[in-house]
Structures are given as structure tokens and as C-alpha cells.
Design an enzyme around this catalytic site. Sequence first.
Site, short mmCIF file in Angstrom:
data_model
loop_
_atom_site.label_atom_id
_atom_site.label_comp_id
_atom_site.label_asym_id
_atom_site.label_seq_id
_atom_site.Cartn_x
_atom_site.Cartn_y
_atom_site.Cartn_z
N ARG A 57 41.50 42.28 -26.30
CA ARG A 57 40.56 42.01 -25.38
C ARG A 57 39.70 40.85 -25.69
NH1 ARG A 57 34.69 44.80 -24.03
NH2 ARG A 57 34.39 43.37 -22.54
N TYR A 85 29.03 53.89 -28.20
CA TYR A 85 28.91 53.67 -29.64
C TYR A 85 28.43 54.98 -30.30
CZ TYR A 85 30.20 48.53 -29.75
OH TYR A 85 30.97 47.48 -29.51
N GLU A 95 35.05 49.22 -25.64
CA GLU A 95 34.48 49.10 -26.80
C GLU A 95 34.36 50.26 -27.54
OE1 GLU A 95 31.22 46.23 -27.15
OE2 GLU A 95 32.19 44.79 -25.90
#
Length: 497
Positions: free
Chosen positions: A99, A334, A401
Site C-alpha cells: 500500500r 492503532y 494500517e
Amino acid sequence: MLIQKFLFVFYISSLFWRENVCADNRKFPPDFKFGIATASYQIEGGWDADGKGENIWDHLTHQTNLVKDHSTGDITCDSYHKSKEDLALLKDLGVDFYRFSLSWARILPTGYIDGQINEAGIRYYEDILSELEKHGIEAMVTLYHWDLPQKLQDDFGGVLNDTFIDVFANYAQLAFELFGSRVKYWVTFNEPFIICQQGYENGNKAPAITKAPGIDLYTCAHVVLKAHAKVYHIYDTFYRKTQKGKIGLVLNTDWFEPASGDPKDLEASERQLQFQFGWFAHPIVYGNYPQVMIDRIGERSIREGFKTSRLPKFTNSEIEEIKGTFDFIGLNHYTTTLTRWKEDEAIGKPESLKDISVEVFKNPFWEGSASSWLKVVPWGIRRISKWIKDTYKNPELIITENGYSDVGGIFDDSRRINYYREYLSNVLEAIYDDGVNITAYTAWSFMDNFEWLEGYTEKFGLFSVNFTDPARPRTPKSSVNYFKNVTKTKCVVEQCL
Ligand SMILES: *[C@@H]1O[C@H](CO)[C@@H](O)[C@H](O)[C@H]1NC(C)=O
Ligand SMILES: *[C@@H]1O[C@H](CO)[C@@H](O)[C@H](O)[C@H]1NC(C)=O
Ligand SMILES: *[C@@H]1O[C@H](CO)[C@@H](O)[C@H](O)[C@H]1NC(C)=O
Ligand SMILES: *[C@@H]1O[C@H](CO)[C@@H](O)[C@H](O)[C@H]1NC(C)=O
């Protein structure tokens, strides 16, 4: 007394989540894909090389003192000159896809299609794509990862102006024409929440314009959503059939865990999720903003003396145009934050946090990282994935992510390995125990890089980069070996069932 009791309960529960007590020993499904991510401004450097135009991050780093260590992305990892080497490292990692994002101003220096087209920029991305193809690695390409050509900011105010929609669509169409036959996944925008909330409300990202809090961020999101929908339809109508890729939007959110079982705290958690993730997910799934945003912002706007809501309204035809504009939803996740209900903030100067009016805080016993906001809370990725499944009709979900920061110089990065093992373990549980349709996982990040206003003070890479050496050598950290094991065995522990 209450607070002590509360902290004690969290202390006890945090003990259960330490180390790999709960690492899952099942294998990922055979067609599950692993990738790793970067973004153009963070790794490329070559900020004015071979005809590239200036973008809003070049502008911010050159003209302001906002970056913590006064650094820039002028050279950063110098991936502009080192992409062959980088792609060899990717091959060795064993990833299924890479990515990365296109630097708009590298391709179109002014941002406009009828301005100059920069052949050197096009060649740079063509070389990356052919190298990936050679290595059998699929490409996931982000069209907009925050580096807007400066001229578009100067000419018409960038993402606050509807003019942006056609200008972005022209750039996207050029990218489909040039690169689309070799791109498996397209992402229109990376983290519109950050583009709008930090770019136009709290000033933590370029263009760092903070002059109309409670207003500009909603205008920004409105424009971004319409631009996303337009580009989705261009791809869907003209390119999907021949290029056979998918197109989606990447949204970021923490999991917001209610601070207690009190129904008011549950409501606060849901409201916080709707104001962050739902702000963008609700329109692309159902056509309009979440009702709780429409109601609260509308009501507060009137009490503040506005004639209409600070949250813009979509027309019926816009609702039809936006609804369903995704093949997958990308999730950047995250960490987790606790939410507690509180009294609504008093009416006064508008501000988006007052529109939400939720108390957010961290459990002090959660393990930290180099980033103040990033606490290690592996079970959060399972809960947010389940919430997305339940709230948005079980979409194809790609973790676009997920990663951990340290201060750098740590080559035996066992805390990062622990982070990946525990988060991936919870992804397995989301897939097998909660039935979430997660089809791919992307680690952030391939290598240490320019972390926006944090400069080079927070490192997320699996590869370390020596930023004081002109050759910018890359050195694998221990997490490289761990991630290689994962991509090879599709298993997060030494041995799977
Ligand atoms: C939006 O852009 C147009 C040019 O396309 C310009 O005429 C107009 O003034 C801009 N609007 C704002 C609010 O800046
Ligand atoms: C998950 O998404 C993929 C891609 O859209 C689809 O082919 C598959 O049927 C979905 N699986 C489930 C279990 O919904
Ligand atoms: C980084 O590069 C500089 C300059 O070449 C060198 O002095 C330093 O030892 C390097 N640091 C590491 C950790 O290798
Ligand atoms: C990777 O797998 C090998 C073989 O099972 C093992 O010896 C090694 O410790 C693993 N490395 C990491 C960092 O997990």
C-alpha cells in the site's frame, strides 16, 4: 474513592492482556492477504526533483515552525531514488500487496490536468508498478494521502471548495488511465477524519487552518465525500470492467470502550464512534450523515445563532450518488480510548468537540509507545471490527494500517513484535469468532519515516532508516523476521494448529 475503585478494576483487567497469554494459534484463511504501507510525503523525499510541484506539506514544513524537531520531508527516506532497493526488501518480506500513495504534485505539479504533466513523476510510479508486478506483489494505491498540490490550496482553498471535486476527479481519472491496469485496490482518501479535523480544526496537519472551528471541518468532509463518490462512479463506470480492481475509502478510528457498564457511557461510546467513523462510513453505506450528528449539530447551531446547521446538508440526488460507493472499507486502527458520558458543553463559540461532548481518556495501566495517543490495547481491534460489521451490514473490511511506534534506534524491537502478535491474534478472533469479513491486513509501516508534525521523533518502521547518513541505509529490525514468519505461515505464533 470511586476513581480508585475504577482504576483498580482496570489494573486487574490489564494484567489479563499482557504478553501472549491469548495469542491465537489458528491460521489465517488461505486467501487472506498481508501487506505493508507507506505514504508518499513520508518516504519519497525528492520534494522538488525532476519537476515535482510544491504541496501543502512542503509548504508547511518550509514556512512554519509547526514540526516538533523542525524537520521536513525534503529527503526523508529518499525512496524517490531508492525504490528498486525498497521493492527488493518488500519481496523478501513476503507480502501479498504494497500500500503506497501517489504524490499528486509529482504527477501534476500544479494539481490541474490542463497544466503541465510531469513525465518523470509518471515514470517513477510506472517503475514501482512494474517492479511490483515482477515480484508478484499486488498494488494498493492511495490517491490522496494528505499532500495536496499547494496551488490548489492557494487558488480556491483546497478541500473547502466544491471546485476541488472536479479537479480531484480529473487527477484520479488520469491515474486510472495511466496505472489502473496494474492496480488491484484503489483508495480515494486516506483518513478524511484527519484531513478535516486536524487540517481545519485543531491545526495538527497541513494546511493547519484553524480560523473557523466547528464549521470548516464539516465543509471539508462534505467536499471530500462528494469527491470520493464522483471518483468511485468514474472507476465503476469506465474502468472496473477492464481493470478489475476494487475501490474504497480508508477511515481511521480508535475503539471507544465505555468506561463503565452504565448505559449513559455506552451511549457516549456509540456517539463518539458515530462522530468519527460514522461521519464518513454512514454516508457511503446509507447515503447520509449519522442521525446523531444531524440532530446534535443542527440543534446546537440554532442555539448558537446560526440560521442553518453547521453540518451541511446533502441533496437527495447527492445522497443517491454517495450511497454504496465502496467495494471495501479500509480501517486504520492503532489504539483504544475510554469514553464517559458528560453534560453537554455550554453553548458558546462553536467547536467540534463540544458537538460531541464526550469525555475521553486512557487507562493509565495500558502499555504506552513513543506516541502519546498510542496505547497497546490489542482487544480493541476485535471490538471495532465487530462494531463495523454490525453497524454497516458486514462490509468487506481491510485493515489498511496498524502499527506501533518507538523512539528509534531499537533494533531488537520486541515490543513491536508483541504488538503485532497480539493485534493479529485479535484479528483472527474477529474473523473466526465474530464472523467479521476481514480479507487483508496492512502493517504500518514499511520503514521509519517522517511522522508529520512529530517529525522524526516517532518511528513506526519494520525497517530502520539512518536519517543522518546521506545514503539512508535501511536496516531490518527483529520485527522484520517476525512479519516474514507471519506472511509465510499465515500464523501469528511459532506453530499453528
Ligand atoms: C471556490 O473556487 C472558485 C473558483 O473555482 C472561486 O471563484 C470561489 O471564490 C471559491 N470559493 C471560496 C469560498 O473560496
Ligand atoms: C467477504 O467479502 C468478499 C469480497 O467482497 C466476498 O467475496 C465474500 O463473499 C465475503 N465473505 C463473507 C463471509 O461475507
Ligand atoms: C548513521 O549514519 C551516521 C553517518 O554515516 C553514522 O555515523 C552512524 O553511526 C549511523 N548510525 C547507526 C545507528 O548506524
Ligand atoms: C520465525 O520463525 C522461526 C522458525 O519457526 C523461528 O525460529 C524464529 O524465532 C521466528 N522469528 C521471530 C522473530 O518470531
